[in-house]
Scaffold this active site. Structure first.
Site, PDB file in Angstrom:
ATOM      1  N   ASP A  40       0.798  -1.226   0.000  1.00  0.00           N
ATOM      2  CA  ASP A  40       0.000   0.000   0.000  1.00  0.00           C
ATOM      3  C   ASP A  40       0.834   1.281   0.000  1.00  0.00           C
ATOM      4  O   ASP A  40       0.368   2.319  -0.452  1.00  0.00           O
ATOM      5  CB  ASP A  40      -1.016   0.018   1.143  1.00  0.00           C
ATOM      6  CG  ASP A  40      -0.387  -0.199   2.506  1.00  0.00           C
ATOM      7  OD1 ASP A  40       0.815  -0.510   2.572  1.00  0.00           O
ATOM      8  OD2 ASP A  40      -1.109  -0.059   3.503  1.00  0.00           O
ATOM      9  N   GLU A  62       9.483 -11.036  -1.747  1.00  0.00           N
ATOM     10  CA  GLU A  62      10.545 -10.040  -1.854  1.00  0.00           C
ATOM     11  C   GLU A  62      11.934 -10.668  -1.910  1.00  0.00           C
ATOM     12  O   GLU A  62      12.826 -10.142  -2.587  1.00  0.00           O
ATOM     13  CB  GLU A  62      10.459  -9.064  -0.674  1.00  0.00           C
ATOM     14  CG  GLU A  62       9.299  -8.090  -0.744  1.00  0.00           C
ATOM     15  CD  GLU A  62       7.990  -8.668  -0.201  1.00  0.00           C
ATOM     16  OE1 GLU A  62       6.970  -7.951  -0.216  1.00  0.00           O
ATOM     17  OE2 GLU A  62       8.001  -9.844   0.243  1.00  0.00           O
ATOM     18  N   HIS A 125       0.264   0.786  10.508  1.00  0.00           N
ATOM     19  CA  HIS A 125       0.575  -0.605  10.211  1.00  0.00           C
ATOM     20  C   HIS A 125       1.937  -0.682   9.525  1.00  0.00           C
ATOM     21  O   HIS A 125       2.433   0.291   8.959  1.00  0.00           O
ATOM     22  CB  HIS A 125      -0.507  -1.215   9.311  1.00  0.00           C
ATOM     23  CG  HIS A 125      -0.653  -0.554   7.986  1.00  0.00           C
ATOM     24  ND1 HIS A 125      -1.211   0.694   7.816  1.00  0.00           N
ATOM     25  CD2 HIS A 125      -0.291  -0.964   6.740  1.00  0.00           C
ATOM     26  CE1 HIS A 125      -1.212   1.021   6.541  1.00  0.00           C
ATOM     27  NE2 HIS A 125      -0.644   0.031   5.854  1.00  0.00           N
ATOM     28  N   HIS A 126       2.531  -1.824   9.556  1.00  0.00           N
ATOM     29  CA  HIS A 126       3.869  -2.082   9.010  1.00  0.00           C
ATOM     30  C   HIS A 126       4.985  -1.366   9.774  1.00  0.00           C
ATOM     31  O   HIS A 126       6.124  -1.310   9.303  1.00  0.00           O
ATOM     32  CB  HIS A 126       3.976  -1.699   7.525  1.00  0.00           C
ATOM     33  CG  HIS A 126       3.050  -2.453   6.608  1.00  0.00           C
ATOM     34  ND1 HIS A 126       2.404  -3.608   6.983  1.00  0.00           N
ATOM     35  CD2 HIS A 126       2.670  -2.203   5.316  1.00  0.00           C
ATOM     36  CE1 HIS A 126       1.664  -4.036   5.962  1.00  0.00           C
ATOM     37  NE2 HIS A 126       1.802  -3.206   4.954  1.00  0.00           N
ATOM     38  N   GLY A 423      26.781 -17.090  -0.701  1.00  0.00           N
ATOM     39  CA  GLY A 423      26.422 -18.494  -0.593  1.00  0.00           C
ATOM     40  C   GLY A 423      25.066 -18.770   0.032  1.00  0.00           C
ATOM     41  O   GLY A 423      24.930 -19.685   0.852  1.00  0.00           O
ATOM     42  N   ASP A 454      18.145 -30.267  -5.242  1.00  0.00           N
ATOM     43  CA  ASP A 454      16.750 -30.373  -4.815  1.00  0.00           C
ATOM     44  C   ASP A 454      16.491 -29.588  -3.525  1.00  0.00           C
ATOM     45  O   ASP A 454      15.461 -28.929  -3.387  1.00  0.00           O
ATOM     46  CB  ASP A 454      16.332 -31.844  -4.654  1.00  0.00           C
ATOM     47  CG  ASP A 454      17.337 -32.687  -3.885  1.00  0.00           C
ATOM     48  OD1 ASP A 454      18.294 -32.136  -3.303  1.00  0.00           O
ATOM     49  OD2 ASP A 454      17.165 -33.928  -3.873  1.00  0.00           O
ATOM     50  N   ASN A 481      19.212 -35.649  -5.246  1.00  0.00           N
ATOM     51  CA  ASN A 481      20.085 -36.547  -4.484  1.00  0.00           C
ATOM     52  C   ASN A 481      19.747 -36.542  -2.994  1.00  0.00           C
ATOM     53  O   ASN A 481      20.611 -36.711  -2.135  1.00  0.00           O
ATOM     54  CB  ASN A 481      21.558 -36.193  -4.712  1.00  0.00           C
ATOM     55  CG  ASN A 481      21.854 -34.717  -4.476  1.00  0.00           C
ATOM     56  OD1 ASN A 481      21.012 -33.970  -4.002  1.00  0.00           O
ATOM     57  ND2 ASN A 481      23.056 -34.302  -4.799  1.00  0.00           N
ATOM     58  N   GLY A 483      18.664 -34.301  -0.640  1.00  0.00           N
ATOM     59  CA  GLY A 483      18.999 -33.378   0.443  1.00  0.00           C
ATOM     60  C   GLY A 483      20.152 -32.451   0.159  1.00  0.00           C
ATOM     61  O   GLY A 483      20.557 -32.239  -0.985  1.00  0.00           O
ATOM     62  N   GLU A 487      26.160 -29.679   2.404  1.00  0.00           N
ATOM     63  CA  GLU A 487      26.246 -29.683   3.864  1.00  0.00           C
ATOM     64  C   GLU A 487      26.727 -31.036   4.363  1.00  0.00           C
ATOM     65  O   GLU A 487      27.465 -31.118   5.355  1.00  0.00           O
ATOM     66  CB  GLU A 487      24.869 -29.368   4.474  1.00  0.00           C
ATOM     67  CG  GLU A 487      24.166 -28.151   3.893  1.00  0.00           C
ATOM     68  CD  GLU A 487      24.790 -26.838   4.325  1.00  0.00           C
ATOM     69  OE1 GLU A 487      25.904 -26.850   4.877  1.00  0.00           O
ATOM     70  OE2 GLU A 487      24.167 -25.795   4.095  1.00  0.00           O
TER      71      GLU A 487
END
Length: 576
Positions: A40, A62, A125-126, A423, A454, A481, A483, A487
């Site tokens: 708004d 966003e 608001h916001h 990253g 994925d 694969n 996951g 990591e």
């Protein structure tokens, strides 16, 4: 790719509305589309978008808009994203931080409450409910090279011009607030007839000549010098100067991971990706064994150096950057690489050249079984390199895709976009929307290709909807694969926190509203499947969106990723 900074001719009566001034300036800088979401406090401003010749993208959220603006800027040279106050702009900082870290010029425009509401500290608001309307701008200031609060019409044109020049020339984000009661205020429009000064940094001629003479002395004395090109050569727009220096010198040239795509990899002097301990055999020895390393736009971050595993001596290094130069341990502030490279190239004598390693030819690595049908990273990425075409724009996710892509030797004029320093997983899918839109605006036959995992894809998958909406038609490869493989190699190979819920990715285009006949999906589970797909001319040149599920073993990863993880582990252990 060089940005389009040609200023369009305009016919404007004066005075003009603030929104007209701002959006016209964006258009003049080569921005043809605005990313963002309505709210708004920016709605009236958005009425001016089409009037000023811009296209409204309209993203799914966003954060995705920020990633898309980042990708768009890396192709077009600059971009802009519009959010609303508070709730909209606070979903964006992760993407803006990435743009700041990686020198990407993004203009963030925030529609804010009126100056009267702010002055009276009204409970709107916001807001945080405490009357503080400056807190979000204060937060944004750490991620921007300029903050322009448009509150006084007498100052607004100069504020806008300054912010846009800073964004472009320093290649980092800026933050502009546009209060609701300023949108339609009149400002002097005469300035729009004069281009914003985007002249690049100019060195002091005397200092520049001295630095060039010093570098020439070391180059002439070196027995086996080499060149290493990194991402800031791209971000600070010295690719042409770099190319001319490479060709004139004839020296072996390498790229850092973040500099992938900065050098023509079909050159006989191109030696591959140097990343310390994660380099392919022969590359590390050649770079680290040189007696002079000319580094152009270097970024020595952990992932870019494979856990700080560079073994190059500053005593044998010349560092060229956007606004300073370092020759061994002598620093020359204010002497930037664009001017230095031009003069170096013009004055280069014949140099001592020791041939570098034989460039990788996209062959299956030694020891990789061609009989085993399983798709592995060591097989996939050289094969991808053979399939790519001149002019492709390839986005690789931070993860197995980015590390694996080191092993693909690229045709001419291929752009690789990744986010190795910041990253943020999920970046690549959002960025692909911006890249594909920029490619469409540039015309020509630029395929936009995404490689993502994925797990990463699940963070920003909604942006496929925006791609469909604007008929952007990328080719999306999702590595299935099970996951977060990157990591797993860092820590927790079998930990459940690195697992994900598997999706039926092939069904997403339909779920996002793509009409039958406007997309195609595939599953490839063997090397033969991949080879057949890449050999299919219809797949390689289809004028519609394509999504490919690529199935790979859960615990397989690119050799470069394994070496980087091991090097990082050693660094972490040493610091305990």
């Amino acid at each position: 790719m060089a940005p389009n900074t040609e200023i369009r001719s305009i016919e404007l009566r004066e005075p003009v509305d603030v929104a007209t001034y701002l959006f016209t300036r964006l258009k003049q800088l080569g921005i043809d589309s605005l990313h963002g979401l309505p709210g708004d406090f920016n709605l009236v401003a958005l009425d001016y978008v089409s009037q000023c010749g811009l296209k409204w993208v309209g993203n799914c959220n966003e954060l995705n808009a920020g990633y898309a603006a980042d990708g768009y800027a890396r192709v077009k040279g600059i971009s802009a994203v519009v959010t609303t106050f508070g709730v909209g702009e606070l979903s964006l900082p992760n993407a803006i931080a990435g743009a700041y870290a990686e020198f990407v010029p993004v203009v963030h425009i925030v529609g804010t409450p009126s100056t009267i509401s702010q002055a009276n500290g009204m409970l709107l608001h916001h807001t945080l409910g405490n009357g503080n309307f400056h807190v979000f701008a204060d937060m944004a200031a750490s991620l921007a090279v300029d903050v322009a609060k448009l509150t006084d019409p007498r100052d607004i044109p100069a504020q806008i011009d300054h912010a846009l020049a800073e964004c472009y020339l320093r290649s980092r984000p800026v933050y502009i607030t546009l209060p609701t009661d300023m949108v339609q205020r009149k400002v002097e429009g005469e300035r729009l007839k004069t281009n914003i000064d985007l002249s690049p940094h100019q060195n002091d001629p005397e200092k520049e000549d001295y630095v060039v003479d010093v570098i020439l002395k070391y180059l002439a004395a070196a027995k086996n010098p080499v060149i290493l090109v990194d991402s800031c050569a791209i971000r600070h727009r010295v690719l042409e100067e770099t190319r001319q220096f490479i060709l004139k010198s004839g020296l072996p040239v390498f790229v850092a991971p973040m500099g992938k795509g900065a050098v023509d990899e079909t050159l006989p002097t191109f030696g591959g990706v140097y990343a310390g301990d994660a380099s392919q055999p022969g590359i590390r020895e050649r770079v680290e064994g040189s007696d002079l390393l000319v580094s152009i736009g270097g970024v020595k971050s952990d992932f870019n150096t494979a856990g700080f595993s560079y073994r190059t001596s500053q005593l044998r290094t010349i560092d060229l950057h956007s606004t300073w130069t370092t020759v061994r341990y002598s620093e020359y502030p204010g002497v930037g690489m664009k001017g230095v490279l031009r003069k170096l190239t013009a004055q280069l004598p014949k140099l001592n050249i020791v041939p570098g390693p034989t460039p990788p030819e996209n062959l299956v690595p030694a020891g990789e079984s061609t009989e085993d049908p399983t798709i592995t990273h060591d097989w996939l990425w050289p094969t991808v390199g053979q399939w790519l075409q001149e002019g492709d724009m390839v986005v690789t996710e931070t993860g197995t895709s980015s590390w694996g892509f080191w092993g693909a030797r690229l045709p001419k004029n291929v752009i690789n976009i990744s986010q190795i320093l910041w990253g943020s997983i999920g970046y690549a899918t959002g960025a692909t929307q911006g890249v594909a839109l920029a490619a469409k605006e540039l015309g020509g036959k630029h395929r936009t290709i995404l490689f993502t995992g994925d797990g990463s894809f699940q963070l920003t998958a909604q942006e496929v909807s925006t791609m469909i909406r604007h008929n952007l038609n990328p080719i999306i490869f999702i590595i299935c694969n099970d996951g977060y493989t990157v990591e797993r190699f860092i820590h927790g190979m079998d930990a459940d926190y690195n697992d994900i819920q598997n999706w039926r990715y092939k069904e997403l285009p339909s779920a996002f509203g793509a009409k039958e006949g406007t997309y195609k999906t595939y599953q490839v589970k063997t090397k033969a499947d991949v080879s057949a797909l890449f050999a299919d001319e219809r797949f390689s040149s289809a004028p519609y969106l394509q999504l490919v599920e690529v199935y790979m073993p859960k615990k397989d990863g690119p050799e470069a990723l394994k070496l980087t993880a091991a090097a990082s582990a050693r660094v972490n252990a040493a610091m305990k």
